[in-house]
Design an enzyme around this catalytic site. Structure first.
Site, PDB file in Angstrom:
ATOM      1  N   ARG A  72       0.830  -1.207   0.000  1.00 55.22           N
ATOM      2  CA  ARG A  72       0.000   0.000   0.000  1.00 55.22           C
ATOM      3  C   ARG A  72       0.860   1.249   0.000  1.00 55.22           C
ATOM      4  O   ARG A  72       1.845   1.316   0.727  1.00 55.22           O
ATOM      5  CB  ARG A  72      -0.922   0.001   1.222  1.00 55.22           C
ATOM      6  CG  ARG A  72      -1.857  -1.184   1.202  1.00 55.22           C
ATOM      7  CD  ARG A  72      -2.891  -1.144   2.288  1.00 55.22           C
ATOM      8  NE  ARG A  72      -3.697  -2.368   2.216  1.00 55.22           N
ATOM      9  CZ  ARG A  72      -4.644  -2.693   3.075  1.00 55.22           C
ATOM     10  NH1 ARG A  72      -4.933  -1.877   4.079  1.00 55.22           N
ATOM     11  NH2 ARG A  72      -5.320  -3.811   2.932  1.00 55.22           N
ATOM     12  N   ARG A  75       2.291   0.359  10.417  1.00 56.31           N
ATOM     13  CA  ARG A  75       1.795   0.812   9.105  1.00 56.31           C
ATOM     14  C   ARG A  75       2.950   0.803   8.121  1.00 56.31           C
ATOM     15  O   ARG A  75       3.805   1.674   8.133  1.00 56.31           O
ATOM     16  CB  ARG A  75       1.212   2.227   9.246  1.00 56.31           C
ATOM     17  CG  ARG A  75       0.418   2.730   8.052  1.00 56.31           C
ATOM     18  CD  ARG A  75      -0.190   4.103   8.305  1.00 56.31           C
ATOM     19  NE  ARG A  75      -1.114   4.082   9.426  1.00 56.31           N
ATOM     20  CZ  ARG A  75      -2.383   3.673   9.357  1.00 56.31           C
ATOM     21  NH1 ARG A  75      -2.880   3.295   8.203  1.00 56.31           N
ATOM     22  NH2 ARG A  75      -3.144   3.660  10.434  1.00 56.31           N
ATOM     23  N   GLU A 113      -6.724  -1.852  15.131  1.00 58.82           N
ATOM     24  CA  GLU A 113      -7.232  -2.795  14.130  1.00 58.82           C
ATOM     25  C   GLU A 113      -6.202  -3.865  13.773  1.00 58.82           C
ATOM     26  O   GLU A 113      -5.053  -3.573  13.464  1.00 58.82           O
ATOM     27  CB  GLU A 113      -7.609  -2.008  12.865  1.00 58.82           C
ATOM     28  CG  GLU A 113      -8.111  -2.894  11.758  1.00 58.82           C
ATOM     29  CD  GLU A 113      -8.348  -2.125  10.448  1.00 58.82           C
ATOM     30  OE1 GLU A 113      -8.571  -0.908  10.505  1.00 58.82           O
ATOM     31  OE2 GLU A 113      -8.300  -2.769   9.388  1.00 58.82           O
ATOM     32  N   SER A 115     -10.185  -6.761   9.590  1.00 55.65           N
ATOM     33  CA  SER A 115     -11.392  -6.064   9.202  1.00 55.65           C
ATOM     34  C   SER A 115     -12.203  -7.074   8.404  1.00 55.65           C
ATOM     35  O   SER A 115     -11.731  -7.592   7.404  1.00 55.65           O
ATOM     36  CB  SER A 115     -10.995  -4.869   8.339  1.00 55.65           C
ATOM     37  OG  SER A 115     -12.082  -4.012   8.161  1.00 55.65           O
ATOM     38  N   ARG A 125       0.801  -7.098  12.405  1.00 54.21           N
ATOM     39  CA  ARG A 125       0.128  -6.536  13.575  1.00 54.21           C
ATOM     40  C   ARG A 125      -0.065  -7.601  14.643  1.00 54.21           C
ATOM     41  O   ARG A 125      -0.081  -7.294  15.840  1.00 54.21           O
ATOM     42  CB  ARG A 125      -1.207  -5.898  13.169  1.00 54.21           C
ATOM     43  CG  ARG A 125      -0.978  -4.616  12.372  1.00 54.21           C
ATOM     44  CD  ARG A 125      -2.245  -3.851  12.075  1.00 54.21           C
ATOM     45  NE  ARG A 125      -1.906  -2.649  11.309  1.00 54.21           N
ATOM     46  CZ  ARG A 125      -2.789  -1.721  10.934  1.00 54.21           C
ATOM     47  NH1 ARG A 125      -4.079  -1.867  11.239  1.00 54.21           N
ATOM     48  NH2 ARG A 125      -2.397  -0.659  10.264  1.00 54.21           N
TER      49      ARG A 125
END
Length: 433
Positions: A268, A283, A355, A358, A397
């Site tokens: 990303r 991130r 998070e 999801s 994560r």
RNA sequence: GGAGGCGUGGCCGAGUGGUCGAAGGCAGCGGUUUUGAAAACCGCCGUAGUGCAAGCUACCGGGGGUUCGAAUCCCUCCGCCUCCGCCA
């Protein structure tokens, strides 16, 4: 994509429901009704002309065989005008169709009726919590201060710039063990079929799941050479290749639900996230994920969505990680989702839940884009499947959560029992390389 | 990178300008026959748009062109395959 007919016939309702995502939709959709009626009208006139031409063609066929050259030539000259008129109407129609389709492709899914209405994550609804917050008789550290030396951001930056990481030794093995562990649980306990897929895809799959055309700036694009006409994109999530496996297919009766899991790295650009989560693994431009994807019949999708969410949770539970489940409010929903549960894991160093997965229900939104259908019973017409997916889980994560929740005062980490066989050890400690 | 070939319905496979949405076969579905099954025979058997409906329209990899008319001719793009080269 929303159903064109539904949008045309229920424009006010669609606008109302989209306003719960963002108030801007009202003005953005203002001209859509007009476009829809133009479309219908042009379809009518064009098809009437085409019917006339087709009838004339049959007549011409007979004239040609009959050998009356004069009558043939006369009629042919008359038909030129009809053909020209048809062509001009077709040109107008295809322009309208293109515009209409483009507009539809950029409209997000309608939020589910259950979704809490709200404009930011403040309005997300906590559904449940699992486990207990770990307590420490020392000040808990952030993951990037634990197992010193194993997470190497300097070397990563030298290679690739910011938001990349290098994992050494037991940290690398932990990443690998987590991937194996998650895939094992999903295939052996939760009923998923494992699949390995490409990490580079064309634009069509990205349109199918909803990343394109609107979110190109979030993606990495690759070029084979300067004037590459069709660049490939690095996948931002395994959802893209896995969901699109069945693009343009019709499932036969009795073959649903289908549940797939797959490991992929994800890429990303993180455009627009400057200054957010700049330290550590949280991130990154590249991260690993085990993805869960389910194709279900329309009436069974809600149930399948609950199951998929529970399957993602099963990993957190078996790893003994404290987390909670929140249902996203309308303003926080992703583009393609109608309903989403985020699994948020407790990070002691931040004193908050973050998070880690999801899980979303898309209804027929992605299926319409990707043309994924099923036949409810033999001889019945195909209908659009419902798609569901979720992370099961984001590996990096999860690694963060394990380091933080299982940390010891000396900066080492004792491993959850489930991982010890794969890791070949019970704890990991820092080491410089 | 060089040379060549191929893309037609769930699958195989005809079709080289005129009722072709497309022969034939396989698979599938319904039926006849049979104690049952197989075989045989008969029928059905693509997707979508539009319309209250009958129907009409579109689709033979995508786009464009020629023509009164294109699955069929031309251009272009995409994909796949084979051989050579390079390569994990």
């Amino acid at each position: 994509m929303l159903d064109a007919r539904y949008v045309a016939d229920h424009l006010d309702e669609v606008i109302q429901r989209l306003k719960n995502r963002s108030s801007t939709w009202e003005s953005q959709l203002a001209d859509l009704g007009d476009l829809a009626s133009q479309r219908r009208q042009l379809i009518g006139t064009t098809e009437a002309l085409a019917a006339r031409r087709n009838a004339a063609n049959q007549e011409m066929s007979k004239l040609a065989k009959g050998g009356d050259r004069e009558a043939f030539a006369l009629r042919r000259d008359e038909l030129k005008a009809l053909s020209a008129e048809l062509k001009s109407e077709e040109t107008k129609l295809s322009a309208i169709l293109k515009t209409f389709e483009e507009r539809l492709m950029s409209i997000p899914n309608l939020p589910h009726a259950d979704a809490p209405v709200g404009s930011s994550e403040e309005q997300n609804r906590v559904v449940r919590e699992w486990g207990k917050k770990p307590s420490f008789d020392f000040e808990p550290k952030a993951h990037y201060d634990l197992v010193p030396g194993l997470l190497d951001f300097e070397r990563a930056s030298k290679l690739s710039g910011s938001r990349f990481s290098v994992l050494w030794a037991q940290a690398s093995r932990l990443e690998r063990s987590l991937i194996t562990y998650m895939l094992n649980v999903h295939t052996e306990q939760n009923g998923y079929t494992e699949v390995a897929v490409p990490y580079l895809v064309r634009s069509a799959p990205l349109e199918g799941t909803g990343q394109l055309p609107k979110f190109e700036q979030d993606l990495f694009q690759t070029k084979r050479h300067e004037d590459d006409e069709e660049p490939l994109y690095l996948i931002p999530t395994g959802e893209v290749p896995i969901t699109n496996l069945h693009a343009d297919e019709i499932f036969e009766p009795g073959s649903l639900p289908r549940s797939y899991c797959g490991f992929t790295p994800c890429f990303r650009s993180e455009a627009g996230s400057y200054g957010k989560d700049v330290r550590g693994l949280f991130r990154q431009h590249q991260f690993d994920k085990v993805e869960l994807v389910c194709f279900a019949e329309a009436e069974k999708s809600e149930e399948a969505f609950q199951k998929l969410t529970a399957d993602a949770e099963s990993i957190l539970q078996q790893l003994g990680l404290h987390y909670r489940v929140v249902e996203l409010c309308t303003g926080d929903l992703g583009f393609s989702a109608t309903k989403t549960y985020d699994l948020e894991v407790w990070l002691p160093s931040q004193g908050r839940y973050r998070e880690i997965s999801s899980c979303s229900l898309f209804g027929d939104f992605q299926a319409r884009r990707a043309k994924i259908r099923y036949r409810p019973a033999v001889k019945q017409k195909p209908q659009l499947v419902h798609t569901i997916n979720g992370s099961g889980l984001a590996v990096g994560r999860t690694l963060i959560a394990i380091l933080e929740q299982y940390q010891e005062a000396d900066g080492s980490v004792s491993l959850p029992a489930a991982l010890r066989p794969l890791m070949g050890c019970d704890e990991i400690a820092g080491q410089k390389f």
